[in-house]
Design a protein around this motif. Structure first.
Motif, PDB file in Angstrom:
ATOM      1  N   SER A 168       3.613  -6.851  -0.391  1.00  0.00           N
ATOM      2  CA  SER A 168       2.673  -5.842  -0.830  1.00  0.00           C
ATOM      3  C   SER A 168       1.317  -6.435  -1.344  1.00  0.00           C
ATOM      4  O   SER A 168       1.264  -7.687  -1.370  1.00  0.00           O
ATOM      5  N   PHE A 169       0.383  -5.779  -1.522  1.00  0.00           N
ATOM      6  CA  PHE A 169      -0.909  -6.210  -1.957  1.00  0.00           C
ATOM      7  C   PHE A 169      -0.731  -7.210  -3.325  1.00  0.00           C
ATOM      8  O   PHE A 169      -1.133  -8.195  -3.777  1.00  0.00           O
ATOM      9  N   GLU A 170       0.266  -6.577  -4.157  1.00  0.00           N
ATOM     10  CA  GLU A 170       0.422  -7.049  -5.643  1.00  0.00           C
ATOM     11  C   GLU A 170       1.055  -8.417  -5.219  1.00  0.00           C
ATOM     12  O   GLU A 170       1.151  -9.424  -6.017  1.00  0.00           O
ATOM     13  N   GLN A 171       2.164  -8.395  -4.243  1.00  0.00           N
ATOM     14  CA  GLN A 171       2.667  -9.662  -4.089  1.00  0.00           C
ATOM     15  C   GLN A 171       1.945 -10.724  -3.396  1.00  0.00           C
ATOM     16  O   GLN A 171       2.083 -11.820  -3.703  1.00  0.00           O
ATOM     17  N   GLN A 172       0.916 -10.186  -2.509  1.00  0.00           N
ATOM     18  CA  GLN A 172      -0.050 -11.232  -2.273  1.00  0.00           C
ATOM     19  C   GLN A 172      -0.771 -11.840  -3.418  1.00  0.00           C
ATOM     20  O   GLN A 172      -1.188 -13.122  -3.357  1.00  0.00           O
ATOM     21  N   ALA A 173      -1.091 -10.947  -4.276  1.00  0.00           N
ATOM     22  CA  ALA A 173      -1.600 -11.534  -5.438  1.00  0.00           C
ATOM     23  C   ALA A 173      -0.888 -12.673  -6.311  1.00  0.00           C
ATOM     24  O   ALA A 173      -1.169 -13.633  -6.615  1.00  0.00           O
ATOM     25  N   THR A 174       0.431 -12.270  -6.282  1.00  0.00           N
ATOM     26  CA  THR A 174       1.574 -13.238  -6.936  1.00  0.00           C
ATOM     27  C   THR A 174       1.363 -14.576  -6.097  1.00  0.00           C
ATOM     28  O   THR A 174       1.450 -15.555  -6.672  1.00  0.00           O
TER      29      THR A 174
END
Lengths: 167, 167, 167, 167, 167, 167
Positions: free
Chosen positions: A58-64
């Motif tokens: 997800s977008f957030e996992q990409q940020a992680t």
């Protein structure tokens, strides 16, 4: 009793002994910072490997992902700095005489830290830890402090060389 | 197998447990950095006190004075940052429930670190060490790790609270 | 008129009043830096959300994604530092007596900043802003300065608590 | 719905408007940081002048002298950075057209900040504040935001140009 | 054409050659930064020596003393970092084979930089420059670039080893 | 011979000439740092373009992408800082009189550096290099030092303006 900042003839050298050891001179060197930095790199690799098990991010996992890579990078620089400081400030001729491998080992740590930064590879990062642990072992030996191998009390629960300070 | 950065419906939370503990989340917290920073402050005070025994300071000793004050300052900031990170990232409701003094203790460490920065005073800096050691003791207790008191193997040879990791 | 660096008997304490307030001591504290840092985090979330509306990201947009995440991270650290500085340097017993919620509020800001760093979530980051605004409100109250709520004159045009300095 | 990092043909430019204003692009610029930094420099000068009234300085006061000089230096760098960021990232041709003095004013701020760093001189530092306030005034004018002059609610209680955000 | 972040079987190694040389890998190494940092240290020593000719120092001159010492310190750290980076990232087995003195020379630079930081001594700092120039000479030799000795076009007008890039 | 820190009547100004030139005052300015920073940005763009030739990126290549973008960003900030320092500290009225384009050129470098940070575009970054080379040319002209154009001895093998220091 007058403060004379121009007293250049002053022959007393209150720091002579100290200046044989460090940069301030302060004598406080401890490889634990470098060891913790490598542990953090391993932990980042583990979390990245965990992330890799996802079919998609997800977008957030990409940020992680970004934050993990960035932390790994930061701690890779930290390892280099910390080992350089001990090697370049504390290690002098006596320590080199008793442990002639120190130059080579230090240089290998630099190359291994580069590899660990460039890759996402547990084995590579673990190999860096082994070298840093070996460095710690030699360091404590030069100080006459016994060591033991203990499992660090947090992930990634790897083995560190600790000084044995229990009386 | 396709990387889908827009998969917002993803319900798996691989980091759920981890995110209960830290900021990456990484779970690697260790008060040793804060403890080493306070030791360095004490060491700087000792070297400053040594310098004070001179009737006058040479230009070079005056520069040494500056470097000692500056290192003390730097490590004072470090203590605050390191303790803030553990308190603000790791300490959550469960730890506060079992150790209700944590807010007050953390705040006292901040004030004590300010005092140790503003003064050149061994007692004041030692008092900071005591508070940081107490913080370390609580921290390891929340992790279920036993501790022991050991003398740090370098100047200023003060007592630190260490985790007992020997099997 | 002679500069005597060893005048330890000096009983005058020109900074006594000042040292009751800050770390230099300097007395200049202002929550605006922390508030601007949270605004920046919200702005990054908004730009990330805008980016998310794309079906796919170009190489350059992916780089923009990275820069946004990295700026959000940096400002998340900034919030923690700025609030810690006011809480740890300026807040003393009198302020704690009049505002007993300060320890809890400060700790909640730390946890909220962690959450805002870990997520890309407007509501989470807005909740951080609310806490920081509340902190600012209390801060100005302890200084006896009236406040008002104003919309910040740039994106993300959220409401900030400002000191009312107009005569 | 597939994330295609190689979609170079993508013609949509979601940030076009934004990129006319800043570096991320984020649009959040505020001269308040530069203004606070100059205030801090003035405060350091005041505390240094207070220190100067002593006939002699104790060891601890000498350390305070060092910390004050160092903080003044740090904030002098901060002023330069903050003003450079607004001038170099936000100020574009339209702002230069309406305020042709911006290049000269920005350059004068750099020189004035250097002077304020090199000297311990209230008048010199106050002259820097005047220039930074003028810069703030122009900045808010380019944003169409009214300003007012207010006395900052902490030492050194000098006058700042603030945006008027009260409805 | 699909971006597949999970393509772990990918056998192409576009950076293989590059990764033999540096940390990104980027291949841009230049000892000029380290050389400029030593020049700055020498310059600081010269200005400190100039300051020493005063019978007494004004408050402002004392602040100048502090700034000079602090800049010298900063650039001493810079020298160590820059040389460590080239030695630890760029120097590999082939360079060590052709220049076996590199480990010893690098270590000597570290010790010399410490000495130059601890003292205010032109000869000591010049000795550091000689070692760094020797390092630069070897570095350019490993790149197959001819060098020449030139006087740096600013104070302290010392001789640097420069690459000869004129066709 | 007594150190009198309160000797405000001291009329000698040992740094007067020096303070006409720089911030310490130190007189050591060299645009080479800014030039190397732009070269690094170009190198990052080249490596990013190389990466772009892959049909898909592995996890590790994605991490490399992040590190390249992050290094490009860091060096973009560096360019701005380095040019700002020369323009804001060294450039005074005499240099502005002989080179009236300096304000405009410096401002254009800031905008070009922003563009090079926001894009992954060789032409944009090369345009930044041209401006920085022009700045270097003017800088050496103000010092009365001849220059030549040389190809930098590492990737990206672009042309730099170097001072001609060979007797």
């Amino acid at each position: 009793m007058i403060y004379n900042i121009l007293a250049f003839f002053d022959n007393r050298k209150p720091f002579e002994q100290a200046s044989a050891h460090c940069d301030i001179p302060c004598k406080i060197y401890d490889p634990i910072s470098a060891q913790l930095a490598v542990l953090t790199m391993i932990r980042m690799v583990d979390l990245l490997d965990e992330l890799k098990t996802n079919e998609s991010l997800s977008f957030e996992q990409q940020a992680t992902f970004n934050r993990l890579v960035s932390e790994k990078e930061t701690h890779g620089k930290q390892v280099k700095e910390d080992i350089r400081a001990i090697w370049g400030d504390y290690i002098k001729q006596p320590q080199l005489d008793s442990h002639p491998e120190l130059h080579k080992l230090t240089h290998e740590i630099m190359l291994a830290a580069s590899a660990a930064k460039q890759k996402i590879d547990r084995a590579v990062t673990l190999s860096l830890l082994n070298k840093v642990n070996r460095f710690a072992e030699i360091f404590w030996q030069t100080k006459g402090v016994a060591v033991y191998q203990g499992t660090c009390p947090y992930p990634p629960t790897e083995i560190l060389v600790y000084p044995d300070l229990k009386a």
